[in-house]
Motif scaffolding. Structure first.
Motif, mmCIF file in Angstrom:
data_model
loop_
_atom_site.group_PDB
_atom_site.id
_atom_site.type_symbol
_atom_site.label_atom_id
_atom_site.label_comp_id
_atom_site.label_asym_id
_atom_site.label_seq_id
_atom_site.Cartn_x
_atom_site.Cartn_y
_atom_site.Cartn_z
ATOM 1 N N ARG A 177 0.840 -1.210 0.000
ATOM 2 C CA ARG A 177 0.000 0.000 0.000
ATOM 3 C C ARG A 177 0.870 1.254 0.000
ATOM 4 O O ARG A 177 0.588 2.224 -0.716
ATOM 5 N N LYS A 178 1.929 1.259 0.800
ATOM 6 C CA LYS A 178 2.829 2.407 0.868
ATOM 7 C C LYS A 178 3.485 2.651 -0.491
ATOM 8 O O LYS A 178 3.596 3.806 -0.942
ATOM 9 N N SER B 244 2.282 1.818 -3.328
ATOM 10 C CA SER B 244 1.266 2.102 -4.344
ATOM 11 C C SER B 244 0.597 3.458 -4.155
ATOM 12 O O SER B 244 0.317 4.168 -5.130
ATOM 13 N N PHE B 245 0.308 3.824 -2.892
ATOM 14 C CA PHE B 245 -0.495 5.015 -2.620
ATOM 15 C C PHE B 245 0.214 6.080 -1.792
ATOM 16 O O PHE B 245 -0.335 7.144 -1.549
ATOM 17 N N TRP C 135 -6.550 0.676 10.496
ATOM 18 C CA TRP C 135 -6.797 -0.249 9.382
ATOM 19 C C TRP C 135 -6.661 -1.695 9.853
ATOM 20 O O TRP C 135 -7.507 -2.540 9.535
ATOM 21 N N GLY D 166 -8.658 -1.385 -2.117
ATOM 22 C CA GLY D 166 -7.290 -1.742 -1.761
ATOM 23 C C GLY D 166 -6.600 -2.623 -2.777
ATOM 24 O O GLY D 166 -5.770 -3.470 -2.410
ATOM 25 N N THR E 217 -3.828 -3.368 -4.924
ATOM 26 C CA THR E 217 -2.463 -2.855 -4.969
ATOM 27 C C THR E 217 -1.538 -3.900 -5.591
ATOM 28 O O THR E 217 -1.691 -5.103 -5.359
#
Length: 388
Positions: free
Chosen positions: A18-19, A21-22, A33, A80, A82
């Motif tokens: 996630r880090k 990717s976003f 989360w 989400g 990713t």
């Protein structure tokens, strides 16, 4: 590439993807989360694609209720999605999305929605543009001019009111014959209603969730089942008109507030598009609502390479506000001749995209004798208030 359910031990790797990717995830958001995700992992709603023991991609299926012409049904909200930067371009995203569609079917969802970061990958697995989240900028002083009856009782609400909020949504969206809006499941809604910086108010037939955003007010949700309640809730927001510089609100495209305002010469609107997929043709048609007084008897041909059970000729029948889709054999009479649609085109038709638009974009071809009836039966202005 192996695709399997995620476990709590995989969550550090998910946060890393996630880090990448976003962007960075603040520690407090990461903990919140985790607290929301861990209880749902046994439900099989979080999938990961693994290259050996390394996580390459992940995707989550969130349980929603979604209304179509006032009738609620379960919906798989895909979020989400990713993919690690080093794994992009290898087809990993498509692999995990195909697994997501199959898992949605296994969970009993006949329809699915997602907000796309990019369109082609989702179109390739049957999702198509359908509705939007509309955020309009309002002048606070204009809201102050809304006059109330003084008869609506408002009270502050919190996590213990989650079930009542869901009940309000069922009543209001059913009565207004809404298409597209959703409700979170109760545990998620309880967490949402517990956010410390939000202001929440509940009426018998409506509710309001808003917050300060610097010098502005952001309205996340305002749902009202009557004119009196709509006036009361919007007027409450307007009480901050001497301080707020503007109000940004998520609204339906034909929200009554746009007609309640004394002054409305231009609209400043931001639209975020969402995409829709029909997972199970028969169940999706049966679970949808339709306009009463409208009848339909048409055969359409659907092509769904990912889910062969959706492929073939379907007889669509609508009457008294309900519909059915049954498979039919080719050559069984003139009524078995009709338009041809990819599963993307059928999803768009289901969501109210006009047949003329579908034909103009190539999503629908063939016989056009039933186009007007299809437009009338599936008419909709789909929207959402939530982003997920």
């Amino acid at each position: 590439m192996e695709i399997r359910d995620l476990t709590p031990d995989d969550l550090d790797a998910v946060l890393d993807v996630r880090k990448r990717s976003f962007g960075l995830v603040p520690a407090h958001e990461a903990e919140r989360w985790r607290s929301m995700v861990i209880p749902t992992l046994p439900e099989g709603r979080y999938l990961g694609a693994f290259d050996g023991g390394r996580l390459a991609a992940a995707a989550r299926l969130r349980p929603f209720t979604q209304w179509w012409h006032g009738r609620p049904q379960p919906m798989a909200g895909v979020a989400g999605v990713t993919v690690n930067p080093e794994d992009r371009g290898r087809g990993v995203g498509s692999q995990i999305m195909r697994a997501v569609v199959e898992r949605a079917a296994a969970l009993g969802d006949a329809v699915s929605v997602l907000y796309p970061a990019t369109t082609p990958i989702y179109r390739s697995v049957g999702y198509e543009h359908a509705g939007a989240r509309h955020r309009v900028t309002l002048q606070p002083e204009a809201l102050r001019t809304i006059r109330t009856s003084g008869q609506v009782k408002l009270r502050r609400m919190g996590p213990d009111d989650a079930a009542e909020v869901i009940s309000v949504l069922h009543r209001v969206h059913g009565a207004s014959r809404a298409s597209g809006p959703v409700s979170w499941d109760e545990p998620t809604l309880r967490a949402w209603l517990g956010r410390p910086d939000d202001f929440l108010y509940l009426a018998d037939d409506g509710y309001l969730i808003y917050r300060w955003d610097g010098g502005d007010i952001e309205v996340d949700n305002l749902v009202a089942g009557s004119a009196d309640t709509a006036r009361a809730l919007w007027a409450l927001v307007g009480t901050s008109s001497t301080i707020a510089t503007k109000v940004v609100a998520a609204v339906a495209p034909d929200d009554p507030v746009l007609w309640l305002l004394r002054e409305r010469s231009t609209d400043h609107l931001t639209v975020t598009r969402w995409m829709f997929r029909v997972i199970d043709v028969a169940a999706a048609v049966q679970r949808r609502g339709y306009p009463r007084g409208v009848t339909l008897d048409a055969v359409v041909e659907v092509d769904d390479p990912l889910r062969p059970g959706n492929t073939g000729l379907w007889r669509l029948e609508v009457s008294d506000g309900t519909g059915t889709a049954t498979t039919t054999a080719a050559g069984s009479g003139a009524s078995a001749e009709g338009p041809r649609l990819s599963v993307n085109g059928f999803a768009a038709l289901y969501a109210g995209v006009p047949t003329a638009t579908l034909r103009g974009s190539g999503l629908m071809t063939g016989d056009d004798r039933h186009d007007e009836s299809l437009d009338t039966a599936f008419a909709a202005k789909p929207y959402m208030l939530e982003y997920f």
